[in-house]
Motif scaffolding. Sequence first.
Motif, PDB file in Angstrom:
ATOM      1  N   GLY A 190      -5.070   9.652   7.126  1.00  0.00           N
ATOM      2  CA  GLY A 190      -5.269   9.791   8.569  1.00  0.00           C
ATOM      3  C   GLY A 190      -5.423   8.450   9.260  1.00  0.00           C
ATOM      4  N   GLN A 191      -6.140   7.539   8.623  1.00  0.00           N
ATOM      5  CA  GLN A 191      -6.349   6.207   9.200  1.00  0.00           C
ATOM      6  C   GLN A 191      -5.020   5.456   9.336  1.00  0.00           C
ATOM      7  N   PHE A 192      -4.093   5.691   8.409  1.00  0.00           N
ATOM      8  CA  PHE A 192      -2.783   5.040   8.441  1.00  0.00           C
ATOM      9  C   PHE A 192      -1.713   5.928   9.099  1.00  0.00           C
ATOM     10  N   SER A 193      -2.109   7.043   9.666  1.00  0.00           N
ATOM     11  CA  SER A 193      -1.198   7.991  10.323  1.00  0.00           C
ATOM     12  C   SER A 193      -0.106   8.508   9.385  1.00  0.00           C
ATOM     13  N   VAL A 194      -0.424   8.647   8.115  1.00  0.00           N
ATOM     14  CA  VAL A 194       0.543   9.125   7.127  1.00  0.00           C
ATOM     15  C   VAL A 194       0.568  10.645   7.141  1.00  0.00           C
ATOM     16  N   GLU A 195       1.758  11.202   7.318  1.00  0.00           N
ATOM     17  CA  GLU A 195       1.939  12.648   7.315  1.00  0.00           C
ATOM     18  C   GLU A 195       2.969  13.105   6.293  1.00  0.00           C
ATOM     19  N   VAL A 196       3.754  12.163   5.763  1.00  0.00           N
ATOM     20  CA  VAL A 196       4.845  12.475   4.847  1.00  0.00           C
ATOM     21  C   VAL A 196       4.681  11.605   3.603  1.00  0.00           C
ATOM     22  N   PHE A 197       5.014  12.164   2.454  1.00  0.00           N
ATOM     23  CA  PHE A 197       4.870  11.437   1.195  1.00  0.00           C
ATOM     24  C   PHE A 197       6.200  11.323   0.480  1.00  0.00           C
ATOM     25  N   PRO A 198       6.439  10.178  -0.157  1.00  0.00           N
ATOM     26  CA  PRO A 198       5.647   8.955  -0.168  1.00  0.00           C
ATOM     27  C   PRO A 198       5.836   8.149   1.117  1.00  0.00           C
ATOM     28  N   THR A 199       4.831   7.367   1.445  1.00  0.00           N
ATOM     29  CA  THR A 199       4.898   6.411   2.555  1.00  0.00           C
ATOM     30  C   THR A 199       4.407   5.071   2.030  1.00  0.00           C
ATOM     31  N   THR A 200       5.160   4.025   2.335  1.00  0.00           N
ATOM     32  CA  THR A 200       4.852   2.695   1.821  1.00  0.00           C
ATOM     33  C   THR A 200       4.697   1.710   2.972  1.00  0.00           C
ATOM     34  N   PHE A 201       3.642   0.885   2.868  1.00  0.00           N
ATOM     35  CA  PHE A 201       3.407  -0.202   3.815  1.00  0.00           C
ATOM     36  C   PHE A 201       3.414  -1.506   3.041  1.00  0.00           C
ATOM     37  N   ILE A 202       4.050  -2.515   3.592  1.00  0.00           N
ATOM     38  CA  ILE A 202       3.995  -3.852   3.005  1.00  0.00           C
ATOM     39  C   ILE A 202       3.407  -4.785   4.054  1.00  0.00           C
ATOM     40  N   LYS A 212      -0.523  -9.108   8.057  1.00  0.00           N
ATOM     41  CA  LYS A 212       0.185  -8.425   9.145  1.00  0.00           C
ATOM     42  C   LYS A 212       1.234  -7.477   8.555  1.00  0.00           C
ATOM     43  N   LEU A 213       1.381  -6.300   9.165  1.00  0.00           N
ATOM     44  CA  LEU A 213       2.359  -5.329   8.691  1.00  0.00           C
ATOM     45  C   LEU A 213       3.760  -5.927   8.768  1.00  0.00           C
ATOM     46  N   PHE A 214       4.431  -5.947   7.640  1.00  0.00           N
ATOM     47  CA  PHE A 214       5.772  -6.506   7.538  1.00  0.00           C
ATOM     48  C   PHE A 214       6.825  -5.403   7.503  1.00  0.00           C
ATOM     49  N   PHE A 215       6.505  -4.289   6.857  1.00  0.00           N
ATOM     50  CA  PHE A 215       7.487  -3.230   6.649  1.00  0.00           C
ATOM     51  C   PHE A 215       6.770  -1.917   6.355  1.00  0.00           C
ATOM     52  N   SER A 216       7.335  -0.829   6.821  1.00  0.00           N
ATOM     53  CA  SER A 216       6.847   0.493   6.421  1.00  0.00           C
ATOM     54  C   SER A 216       8.038   1.422   6.261  1.00  0.00           C
ATOM     55  N   GLU A 217       7.880   2.374   5.352  1.00  0.00           N
ATOM     56  CA  GLU A 217       8.975   3.303   5.083  1.00  0.00           C
ATOM     57  C   GLU A 217       8.428   4.617   4.565  1.00  0.00           C
ATOM     58  N   VAL A 218       9.125   5.671   4.916  1.00  0.00           N
ATOM     59  CA  VAL A 218       8.818   6.999   4.420  1.00  0.00           C
ATOM     60  C   VAL A 218       9.942   7.401   3.474  1.00  0.00           C
ATOM     61  N   LYS A 247       4.281  -7.505 -10.698  1.00  0.00           N
ATOM     62  CA  LYS A 247       4.570  -8.814 -10.114  1.00  0.00           C
ATOM     63  C   LYS A 247       3.770  -9.092  -8.842  1.00  0.00           C
ATOM     64  N   TYR A 248       3.426  -8.046  -8.108  1.00  0.00           N
ATOM     65  CA  TYR A 248       2.768  -8.199  -6.810  1.00  0.00           C
ATOM     66  C   TYR A 248       1.490  -7.371  -6.740  1.00  0.00           C
ATOM     67  N   GLN A 249       0.716  -7.625  -5.685  1.00  0.00           N
ATOM     68  CA  GLN A 249      -0.495  -6.849  -5.419  1.00  0.00           C
ATOM     69  C   GLN A 249      -0.091  -5.470  -4.884  1.00  0.00           C
ATOM     70  N   VAL A 250      -0.568  -4.440  -5.552  1.00  0.00           N
ATOM     71  CA  VAL A 250      -0.245  -3.070  -5.169  1.00  0.00           C
ATOM     72  C   VAL A 250      -1.511  -2.223  -5.215  1.00  0.00           C
ATOM     73  N   ILE A 251      -1.722  -1.477  -4.165  1.00  0.00           N
ATOM     74  CA  ILE A 251      -2.779  -0.467  -4.134  1.00  0.00           C
ATOM     75  C   ILE A 251      -2.108   0.838  -3.749  1.00  0.00           C
ATOM     76  N   THR A 252      -2.369   1.873  -4.538  1.00  0.00           N
ATOM     77  CA  THR A 252      -1.798   3.168  -4.194  1.00  0.00           C
ATOM     78  C   THR A 252      -2.923   4.119  -3.813  1.00  0.00           C
ATOM     79  N   ILE A 284       0.876  -1.174   0.000  1.00  0.00           N
ATOM     80  CA  ILE A 284       0.000   0.000   0.000  1.00  0.00           C
ATOM     81  C   ILE A 284       0.912   1.222   0.000  1.00  0.00           C
ATOM     82  N   HIS A 285       0.729   2.053  -1.014  1.00  0.00           N
ATOM     83  CA  HIS A 285       1.636   3.178  -1.238  1.00  0.00           C
ATOM     84  C   HIS A 285       0.860   4.493  -1.237  1.00  0.00           C
TER      85      HIS A 285
END
Length: 167
Positions: A127-139, A145-151, A88-93, A65-66
């Motif tokens: 807001g639901q994902f507490s994202v304040e900075v872009f880009p932010t990625t969740f895997i 289950k959340l495996f990784f997140s990065e800003v 190659k993978y499931q992606v939702i942006t 999720i990006h």
Amino acid sequence: MKNIRVKKIVKEVLIGAVILFVISNVVSYLRKPVLQDDRLPAISVQTIEGKNIDLNSYRGKPLLIHFWATWCPVCKMETANIERVSEKYQVITIAVNSGDNEKIKAFLREQGAGFQVINDDEGNFAGQFSVEVFPTTFIYDSSGKLFFSEVGYTSTAGLLGRMALAE
């Protein structure tokens, strides 16, 4: 004499690159969102193309999720990376505060991208994902289950590697 000077310059450039890499990773770690729950939330929504998406239906395989924005220069640089991962993978942006669907579609055409996009024009999902900075990625892993997140910017290789580990 020139050979020694070239070696010294190369050494200094490499040291600078390593320092920049370490600093950027520390900043990314400090700025990443803190989620209330590390499970994939139950969200049902429509993409800008009118396709209904239910996040619960994405279990069984890793999901990226990006969060991005059309006005974000780093997001623009990262668009091709997200596109390659989506092949190659499931992606939702989720395009945040980026205008109407037609503006987002025009951006995607300009960038040569065809991944799924949810228009978060009011920032509700961010807001639901507490994202304040872009880009932010969740895997999320195959169990949801959340495996990784990065800003910030992430390379194609970095994303593909993390997606493979999340399987």
